[in-house]
Design a protein around this motif. Sequence first.
Motif, short mmCIF file in Angstrom:
data_model
loop_
_atom_site.label_atom_id
_atom_site.label_comp_id
_atom_site.label_asym_id
_atom_site.label_seq_id
_atom_site.Cartn_x
_atom_site.Cartn_y
_atom_site.Cartn_z
N MET A 27 0.81 -1.21 0.00
CA MET A 27 0.00 0.00 0.00
C MET A 27 0.86 1.27 0.00
O MET A 27 0.34 2.36 0.14
N GLY A 28 2.17 1.12 -0.13
CA GLY A 28 3.07 2.28 -0.17
C GLY A 28 3.70 2.55 1.18
O GLY A 28 3.51 1.81 2.14
N LYS A 29 4.46 3.63 1.21
CA LYS A 29 5.16 3.94 2.47
C LYS A 29 4.18 4.45 3.52
O LYS A 29 3.23 5.16 3.21
N VAL A 30 4.40 4.02 4.73
CA VAL A 30 3.46 4.29 5.82
C VAL A 30 3.36 5.79 6.10
O VAL A 30 2.29 6.27 6.49
N SER A 31 4.39 6.54 5.85
CA SER A 31 4.35 7.98 6.13
C SER A 31 3.37 8.72 5.23
O SER A 31 2.93 9.82 5.56
N ASP A 32 2.98 8.13 4.10
CA ASP A 32 1.97 8.76 3.23
C ASP A 32 0.60 8.83 3.90
O ASP A 32 -0.26 9.59 3.46
N TYR A 33 0.40 8.06 4.94
CA TYR A 33 -0.89 7.99 5.62
C TYR A 33 -0.97 8.87 6.87
O TYR A 33 -1.99 8.87 7.56
N PHE A 34 0.07 9.62 7.18
CA PHE A 34 0.08 10.42 8.41
C PHE A 34 -0.97 11.54 8.37
O PHE A 34 -1.68 11.76 9.33
N ASP A 35 -1.03 12.28 7.30
CA ASP A 35 -2.02 13.33 7.15
C ASP A 35 -2.18 13.66 5.67
O ASP A 35 -1.57 13.02 4.82
N TYR A 37 -1.09 15.98 3.78
CA TYR A 37 0.05 16.54 3.05
C TYR A 37 1.34 15.75 3.20
O TYR A 37 2.34 16.09 2.59
N SER A 38 1.34 14.69 3.98
CA SER A 38 2.57 13.95 4.23
C SER A 38 3.15 13.31 2.97
O SER A 38 4.35 13.14 2.86
N ALA A 39 2.31 12.98 2.01
CA ALA A 39 2.82 12.39 0.76
C ALA A 39 3.65 13.38 -0.04
O ALA A 39 4.43 12.99 -0.91
N TYR A 40 3.53 14.67 0.28
CA TYR A 40 4.25 15.71 -0.46
C TYR A 40 5.43 16.27 0.32
O TYR A 40 6.13 17.14 -0.18
N MET A 41 5.67 15.77 1.51
CA MET A 41 6.76 16.28 2.35
C MET A 41 8.08 15.57 2.03
O MET A 41 8.09 14.50 1.43
N GLU A 42 9.16 16.18 2.44
CA GLU A 42 10.50 15.61 2.26
C GLU A 42 10.58 14.27 2.99
O GLU A 42 10.27 14.17 4.17
N ILE A 43 11.01 13.24 2.28
CA ILE A 43 11.03 11.88 2.82
C ILE A 43 11.94 11.77 4.04
O ILE A 43 11.58 11.17 5.05
N ASP A 44 13.14 12.34 3.97
CA ASP A 44 14.07 12.23 5.10
C ASP A 44 13.53 12.94 6.34
O ASP A 44 13.76 12.49 7.46
N GLN A 45 12.80 14.02 6.17
CA GLN A 45 12.21 14.72 7.32
C GLN A 45 11.12 13.85 7.96
O GLN A 45 11.01 13.77 9.17
N LEU A 46 10.33 13.19 7.14
CA LEU A 46 9.30 12.30 7.67
C LEU A 46 9.91 11.12 8.42
O LEU A 46 9.35 10.65 9.41
N LYS A 47 11.06 10.65 7.96
CA LYS A 47 11.72 9.54 8.65
C LYS A 47 12.16 9.93 10.06
O LYS A 47 12.20 9.09 10.95
N VAL A 48 12.46 11.18 10.27
CA VAL A 48 12.86 11.67 11.59
C VAL A 48 11.66 11.65 12.54
O VAL A 48 11.80 11.43 13.73
N GLU A 49 10.47 11.83 12.00
CA GLU A 49 9.27 12.02 12.81
C GLU A 49 8.30 10.83 12.80
O GLU A 49 7.23 10.90 13.38
#
Length: 80
Positions: A27-35, A37-49
């Motif tokens: 279903m894709g990377k789990v960070s795409d489901y956070f909110d 706009y998360s699918a459009y955020m910098e991937i490395d920044q999402l990995k920190v959070e």
Amino acid sequence: MLICSLCNGFSDVQMTCKTCGEVLGDMGKVSDYFDDYSAYMEIDQLKVENGYPSDLANHQCIHLFYCSACHSEELKQIQE
């Protein structure tokens, strides 16, 4: 720069459900489901959070896999 082969369509992975043994769907990377706009955020920044402290350092992409047979979900670390 390292990239996820699943996110970019370079490879496919067959995983089976731990509950019923059916094939899981990626279903894709789990960070795409956070909110919204998360699918459009910098991937490395999402990995920190994202709650997985080692994925940035270990170059891993956390993917959500879903079983359409028993409706279970599994998170898997995919090496970049």
